[in-house]
Design a protein around this motif. Structure first.
Motif, PDB file in Angstrom:
ATOM      1  N   LEU A 239       0.736  -1.166  -0.254  1.00 27.43           N
ATOM      2  CA  LEU A 239       0.069   0.038   0.115  1.00 27.43           C
ATOM      3  C   LEU A 239       0.732   1.430   0.125  1.00 27.43           C
ATOM      4  O   LEU A 239       0.178   2.363  -0.172  1.00 27.43           O
ATOM      5  CB  LEU A 239      -1.062  -0.229   1.266  1.00 27.43           C
ATOM      6  N   GLY A 240       2.258   1.146   0.215  1.00 29.74           N
ATOM      7  CA  GLY A 240       3.013   2.118   0.221  1.00 29.74           C
ATOM      8  C   GLY A 240       3.769   2.616   1.684  1.00 29.74           C
ATOM      9  O   GLY A 240       4.401   3.509   1.664  1.00 29.74           O
ATOM     10  N   PHE A 241       3.138   1.914   2.487  1.00 29.08           N
ATOM     11  CA  PHE A 241       3.811   2.152   4.014  1.00 29.08           C
ATOM     12  C   PHE A 241       4.930   1.059   4.476  1.00 29.08           C
ATOM     13  O   PHE A 241       4.470  -0.064   4.398  1.00 29.08           O
ATOM     14  CB  PHE A 241       2.596   1.873   5.047  1.00 29.08           C
ATOM     15  N   TYR A 242       5.929   1.578   4.433  1.00 30.15           N
ATOM     16  CA  TYR A 242       7.174   0.694   4.871  1.00 30.15           C
ATOM     17  C   TYR A 242       8.267   1.563   5.487  1.00 30.15           C
ATOM     18  O   TYR A 242       8.159   2.870   5.583  1.00 30.15           O
ATOM     19  CB  TYR A 242       7.840   0.262   3.561  1.00 30.15           C
ATOM     20  N   ASN A 243       9.192   0.750   6.288  1.00 24.84           N
ATOM     21  CA  ASN A 243      10.215   1.816   6.785  1.00 24.84           C
ATOM     22  C   ASN A 243      11.576   1.493   6.057  1.00 24.84           C
ATOM     23  O   ASN A 243      11.596   0.904   4.957  1.00 24.84           O
ATOM     24  CB  ASN A 243      10.483   1.000   8.409  1.00 24.84           C
ATOM     25  N   TYR A 244      12.675   1.683   6.596  1.00 23.80           N
ATOM     26  CA  TYR A 244      13.677   2.113   5.974  1.00 23.80           C
ATOM     27  C   TYR A 244      14.596   0.926   5.537  1.00 23.80           C
ATOM     28  O   TYR A 244      15.695   0.656   4.752  1.00 23.80           O
ATOM     29  CB  TYR A 244      14.798   3.268   6.249  1.00 23.80           C
TER      30      TYR A 244
END
Length: 258
Positions: free
Chosen positions: A175-180
């Motif tokens: 969905l576009g939500f992610y960490n580094y």
């Protein structure tokens, strides 16, 4: 396409042009990585500025075609299955062969397949909305959600910052939500690109009504038309072909003279 409809050749050609641009872009990246060629890496980075444009064209056309398809959900499932093959090859098999950093966890095919399934399920609703209203709403929602991905973490082109709590996990990276810690060599999240796809689905009403300008139904380039008609298989084949050719050049020709 549904049987008995006129072929919209210009859509094939535009899609073919977008695919060729993508192949050139990926080839420059591979040359830069495999040959440590700074000129290729610099060219790749320069083209990144226009990459969203030709991918937007590709996604819009796919949305238009969803309006002409006999079974958009079925097409989406097939595309998702092929996307799974790409993930298997790039993220599992290639690292074992010494090719690191090429894993694709949610690339353009994952996105397109998801958009096809979602749009297919929403098609009864889409057909009840005036295509002009739907197209405007889709464009507005794209602008509003652009930048939602983990690198920007914002809405409305950076004007509204999103809370960092949304990006603590990679579970919702589709969905576009992610960490580094998230890495994908090719990444197209469902948000905001679903709205570009829906924009195409709404204006696809014009294609459905065969109300496009006459030039849309005239073939201008056999090459672009062929690539556009076979874009899925061209996309599936292009990276193995590029790797193979560059590997031959590197192992047989370059190393033979160094």
């Amino acid at each position: 396409m549904q049987e008995g409809r006129k072929r919209i050749h210009l859509l094939d050609e535009l899609r073919g042009f977008a695919i060729i641009c993508m192949i050139v872009h990926h080839t420059l990246l591979d040359i830069g990585d495999m040959f440590s060629a700074n000129w290729a890496t610099d060219a790749f980075n320069a083209l990144c500025a226009v990459q969203p444009v030709f991918w937007a064209v590709f996604i819009i056309i796919s949305g238009v075609c969803s309006r002409l398809s006999r079974n958009t959900v079925k097409r989406g499932v097939i595309v998702l299955a092929l996307a799974g093959v790409i993930t298997l090859v790039t993220a599992v098999i290639m690292p074992r062969l010494g090719f690191e950093g090429y894993g694709i966890w949610f690339g353009i095919l994952h996105c397109l397949g998801s958009c096809m399934v979602i749009t297919g399920l929403l098609m009864p609703l889409i057909k009840r909305i005036d295509y002009r209203v739907g197209a405007v709403i889709s464009a507005v929602l794209f602008a509003f959600t652009y930048g939602i991905d983990g690198s920007h973490r914002s809405l409305l082109f950076g004007l509204i910052k999103l809370p960092s709590a949304l990006y603590k996990s990679n579970a919702f990276s589709p969905l576009g939500f992610y960490n580094y810690s998230f890495e994908s060599a090719d990444y197209f999240p469902i948000l905001p690109w679903i709205f570009v796809f829906l924009f195409g689905a709404f204006i696809g009403q014009l294609a459905l009504d065969e109300a496009l300008p006459k030039q849309f139904y005239v073939k201008h380039s056999r090459l672009l038309s062929f690539v556009g008609k076979n874009s899925l298989w061209v996309y599936m084949a292009h990276q193995p072909v590029i790797y193979g050719v560059l590997w031959v050049v590197l192992e047989i020709i370059v190393k033979a003279y160094t």
